[in-house]
Design a protein around this motif. Structure first.
Motif, PDB file in Angstrom:
ATOM      1  N   LEU A  41       0.827  -1.210   0.000  1.00  0.00           N
ATOM      2  CA  LEU A  41       0.000   0.000   0.000  1.00  0.00           C
ATOM      3  C   LEU A  41       0.860   1.259   0.000  1.00  0.00           C
ATOM      4  N   HIS A  94      -0.938  -3.725   5.916  1.00  0.00           N
ATOM      5  CA  HIS A  94      -1.816  -2.555   5.763  1.00  0.00           C
ATOM      6  C   HIS A  94      -1.192  -1.326   6.425  1.00  0.00           C
ATOM      7  N   VAL A  95      -0.815  -1.502   7.699  1.00  0.00           N
ATOM      8  CA  VAL A  95      -0.321  -0.362   8.465  1.00  0.00           C
ATOM      9  C   VAL A  95       1.001   0.143   7.889  1.00  0.00           C
ATOM     10  N   VAL A  96       1.926  -0.791   7.613  1.00  0.00           N
ATOM     11  CA  VAL A  96       3.226  -0.380   7.083  1.00  0.00           C
ATOM     12  C   VAL A  96       3.045   0.290   5.720  1.00  0.00           C
ATOM     13  N   LEU A  98       0.473   1.936   4.479  1.00  0.00           N
ATOM     14  CA  LEU A  98      -0.054   3.293   4.621  1.00  0.00           C
ATOM     15  C   LEU A  98       1.004   4.212   5.215  1.00  0.00           C
ATOM     16  N   GLY A  99       1.792   3.673   6.158  1.00  0.00           N
ATOM     17  CA  GLY A  99       2.878   4.454   6.749  1.00  0.00           C
ATOM     18  C   GLY A  99       3.896   4.854   5.695  1.00  0.00           C
ATOM     19  N   VAL A 100       4.242   3.929   4.803  1.00  0.00           N
ATOM     20  CA  VAL A 100       5.208   4.241   3.751  1.00  0.00           C
ATOM     21  C   VAL A 100       4.627   5.291   2.807  1.00  0.00           C
ATOM     22  N   LEU A 102       2.479   7.642   3.602  1.00  0.00           N
ATOM     23  CA  LEU A 102       2.560   8.921   4.312  1.00  0.00           C
ATOM     24  C   LEU A 102       3.984   9.452   4.316  1.00  0.00           C
ATOM     25  N   LEU A 103       4.933   8.565   4.613  1.00  0.00           N
ATOM     26  CA  LEU A 103       6.334   8.986   4.698  1.00  0.00           C
ATOM     27  C   LEU A 103       6.841   9.448   3.334  1.00  0.00           C
ATOM     28  N   SER A 106       5.066  12.813   2.380  1.00  0.00           N
ATOM     29  CA  SER A 106       5.466  13.995   3.145  1.00  0.00           C
ATOM     30  C   SER A 106       6.939  14.322   2.926  1.00  0.00           C
TER      31      SER A 106
ATOM     32  N   ILE B 331       6.279  14.083   8.290  1.00  0.00           N
ATOM     33  CA  ILE B 331       7.363  13.089   8.253  1.00  0.00           C
ATOM     34  C   ILE B 331       7.550  12.492   9.639  1.00  0.00           C
ATOM     35  N   ALA B 334       4.846  10.009  10.405  1.00  0.00           N
ATOM     36  CA  ALA B 334       4.963   8.775   9.625  1.00  0.00           C
ATOM     37  C   ALA B 334       6.088   7.905  10.177  1.00  0.00           C
ATOM     38  N   LEU B 337       5.017   6.427  13.446  1.00  0.00           N
ATOM     39  CA  LEU B 337       4.079   5.316  13.210  1.00  0.00           C
ATOM     40  C   LEU B 337       4.823   4.025  12.878  1.00  0.00           C
ATOM     41  N   LEU B 338       5.715   4.106  11.878  1.00  0.00           N
ATOM     42  CA  LEU B 338       6.418   2.891  11.428  1.00  0.00           C
ATOM     43  C   LEU B 338       7.284   2.313  12.547  1.00  0.00           C
TER      44      LEU B 338
END
Lengths: 314, 354
Positions: A41, A94-96, A98-100, A102-103, A106, B331, B334, B337-338
């Motif tokens: 994702l 899923h979480v990773v 979406l995190g990637v 976002l990262l 941004s 950033i 994110a 979170l990770l």
């Protein structure tokens, strides 16, 4: 009927192939990840990062193809991050993912603001130009549609064949598919499921980034925020629509792009101007959902998709 | 080829060090990475963090701003936490938020001339229903056709935002809006009153706290909460134990969608007073970070939402003062979170090299 006439023009199909190109790269990338058993994702954000990296590289003076390579490397880095967390550590895909996303998004915007603090409109680059393939371009209808594209589009089409051949005709492809179907069997063969899955995610993420780079280096010649605009999510739908097969995914991408090209043209007809433009912009997303509904019953999902593999566990 | 073989082994009784060291390292690493990025922008990391803290909590104005920003994040965070607990991947809180906002505007701009004591509860219930129905569609597609809800909820965000845009440029457009795509303003009876006289904080915050307690009660004290956790842990085992997995998923979706819609209601009725397309700067997506940082705990969501809101509000004022782009905050979140997801796993598993 204006709409029927549109369907028989070469320029319409040329536009469809052009719109399909970034989707083909990214869909192939996602397909490789999922075939190895990993849902990625991160795709949406990785496309954003690729779009920026390729464009920024060319703007800073590298050649176009070096720009494509740099975009791919950036994508691969995010793929490395994603796969490290999801494969050996088996964290929620899923979480990773979406995190990637976002990262990647941004950090791309951050880099853009740092690199170009003062600009109000982003600078343009000398993007890839269409190249007419001699002889082939003279074939009626298909010729102009297929063979007057930019080099990146040709690369996308070649990659479909290449990925299909590797997946179905080589031991490497067999290992990738097996990692997504029956990882225990792969481990029993003495192969590392971790290495195969990580490799697939890294390569797949590289392709997603090239899909993003197509937008800034071939379709347009500049970088805008929000330019990827959900294309990554659409590619995830296209993988399902294509039943995890490169050929069918290509068909899906072109069909999808044809609808997209059609709605742009219908918008400009006398009939289309009476309808709010948002209605047309909604169509790609609605079509993707419809495609998912139609295909979901028949889809052959890789059996181990989204299931982490921990050696020694049963 | 490099062989990196490792295995994860569950730890039966993790000690205090096991429970606290990985999250602490994750937090420090996040701060370190953010500092390096701030230095890339030519700023002193200490002053950047100082400015963020000051901008978020340093004055009464800043604190109220943070509480206001946290309000929608509590709702979307709860929506995500409820759904993710049952492994129902609702990534569509953004669309559900706008569904709540849309209903609030439709009912609140004067077609119902009721006193506030009747009108507000009516709008709240209608918003919840709107958000619930919007998420019911992906939920039914999942349970009936097996369509993955991740993609459908994500795509719904785009579709619904375009739908709202269509209404704002069409039937809902404020004739007094100077041509901007903006709805008419709510009548005073449809506005949420302030929590305290004279302070810029509305009852949406109170409603958010109340919701988190209700969700906590549902999750820990009710049969449905037990069923949701069972479905999330193992669908097959839950079905074997006689739980109707599909029914639980649909109930989960209804609750989740309703909670996200309250974010939209609270923003329109409490803060903005009308609907525009920039009502939410991604509150639906940020809700995912909030829920994950809260480890899906409904009461933790309040704390996490305050933290995340503080970072965003603080980053806004930091950006003005230090010239570092506000995206630094995104950033940072994110990365947090990770790393936090990884750290939480490492509190329960040991990595063994083969």
């Amino acid at each position: 009927m204006e709409i029927i006439e549109i369907l028989f023009t070469a320029s319409f199909w040329a536009a469809a192939i052009r719109i399909a190109s970034p989707l083909i790269f990214a869909t192939l990338g996602e397909l490789i990840c999922e075939r190895a058993g990993v849902l990625n994702l991160g795709i949406e954000g990785i496309m954003v990062s690729g779009a920026f990296a390729g464009w920024m590289a060319v703007y800073s003076g590298t050649g176009l193809w070096s720009g494509v390579c740099i975009a791919m490397l950036v994508g691969m880095l995010f793929g490395l991050l994603h796969s490290t967390l999801t494969v050996p550590f088996g964290l929620s895909q899923h979480v990773v993912g979406l995190g990637v996303t976002l990262l990647a998004t941004s950090s791309t915007y951050y880099a853009y603001r740092l690199a170009l603090p003062e600009v109000t409109s982003p600078p343009k680059i000398e993007a890839f130009q269409p190249y007419e393939v001699p002889i082939l371009v003279d074939i009626p209808l298909i010729g102009t549609a297929l063979f007057s594209q930019t080099p990146l589009t040709y690369l996308a089409l070649v990659l479909v064949v290449l990925v299909a051949v590797i997946l179905y005709r080589t031991p490497l492809g067999l290992a990738v598919r097996a990692a997504g179907e029956n990882p225990a069997a792969v481990a029993a063969q003495g192969l590392s499921v971790t290495a195969i899955r990580m490799g697939a995610v890294i390569v797949g993420s590289g392709l997603m980034a090239v899909g993003g780079a197509f937008l800034t280096m071939s379709a347009f010649d500049s970088f805008f925020f929000e330019m990827v605009n959900g294309r990554g999510w659409i590619c995830i739908a296209l993988v399902v629509f294509g039943s995890w097969q490169p050929g069918k995914a290509l068909l899906g991408a072109v069909l999808f792009a044809a609808f997209d090209a059609l709605q742009i043209r219908v918008q400009q007809t006398s009939f289309g101007t009476q309808i709010p433009y948002q209605f047309f912009l909604m169509m790609p997303y609605i079509l993707s959902i419809l495609a998912l509904i139609i295909m979901s019953r028949r889809a052959e999902v890789p059996a181990a998709l989204m299931i982490p593999f921990n050696k020694g566990e049963r | 080829m490099v062989r990196f073989q490792m295995r994860l082994e569950p730890i039966n009784n993790p000690n205090i060090a096991r429970k606290s060291v990985p999250p602490a390292i994750a937090l420090l690493t996040t701060i370190l990475i953010t500092s390096v990025l701030a230095m890339l922008a030519g700023a002193n990391p200490f002053s950047v963090f100082g400015l963020i803290l000051e901008g978020a909590f340093g004055s009464q104005f800043a604190l109220l701003e943070t509480l206001n920003r946290a309000t929608p994040l509590i709702f979307t965070g709860l929506a995500v936490a409820v759904a993710f607990r049952a492994k129902f991947w609702n990534i569509g809180a953004e669309a559900q938020l706008y569904a709540g906002a849309l209903i609030t505007v439709l009912l609140g701009i004067g077609i119902l001339q009721w006193p506030a004591a009747i009108l507000l509860p009516f709008i709240i219930v209608a918003s919840i229903i709107a958000g619930a129905i919007l998420l019911l569609v992906p939920a039914l597609l999942k349970t009936r056709f097996g369509v993955d809800e991740v993609v459908t909820t994500l795509l719904f965000n785009f579709i619904f935002l375009l739908f709202v845009s269509m209404l704002l440029e069409g039937p809902l457009k404020d004739p007094m809006g100077m041509g901007w795509p903006k709805s008419a303003r709510l009548i005073p009876e449809a506005r949420l009153p302030r929590l305290f006289e004279g302070l810029r904080l509305h009852w949406g915050f109170g409603l958010a706290i109340f919701s988190s307690i209700i969700v906590w009660v549902i999750q820990t004290k009710s049969t449905l909460g037990y069923e949701m956790r069972a479905v999330g842990l193992n669908k097959k085992a839950a079905a074997f134990a006689g739980i109707s997995v599909n029914l639980v998923l649909i109930k989960t979706a209804l609750i989740s969608g309703g909670l996200a819609a309250l974010a939209g209601f609270s923003e329109v009725a409490g803060l903005k007073g009308s609907l525009t397309l920039d009502l939410s700067p991604g509150f639906g997506y940020t809700g995912i970070i909030v829920a994950m940082l809260a480890l899906l705990n409904p009461l933790g969501v309040v704390v996490a939402a305050l933290f995340v809101a503080g970072i965003f509000v603080g980053a806004d004022s930091m950006s003005r003062a230090a010239g570092v782009p506000t995206y630094l905050a995104d950033i940072m979140l994110a990365v947090a979170l990770l790393l936090m997801v990884l750290a939480i796993m490492l509190t329960r598993f040991r990595v063994i090299r083969d």
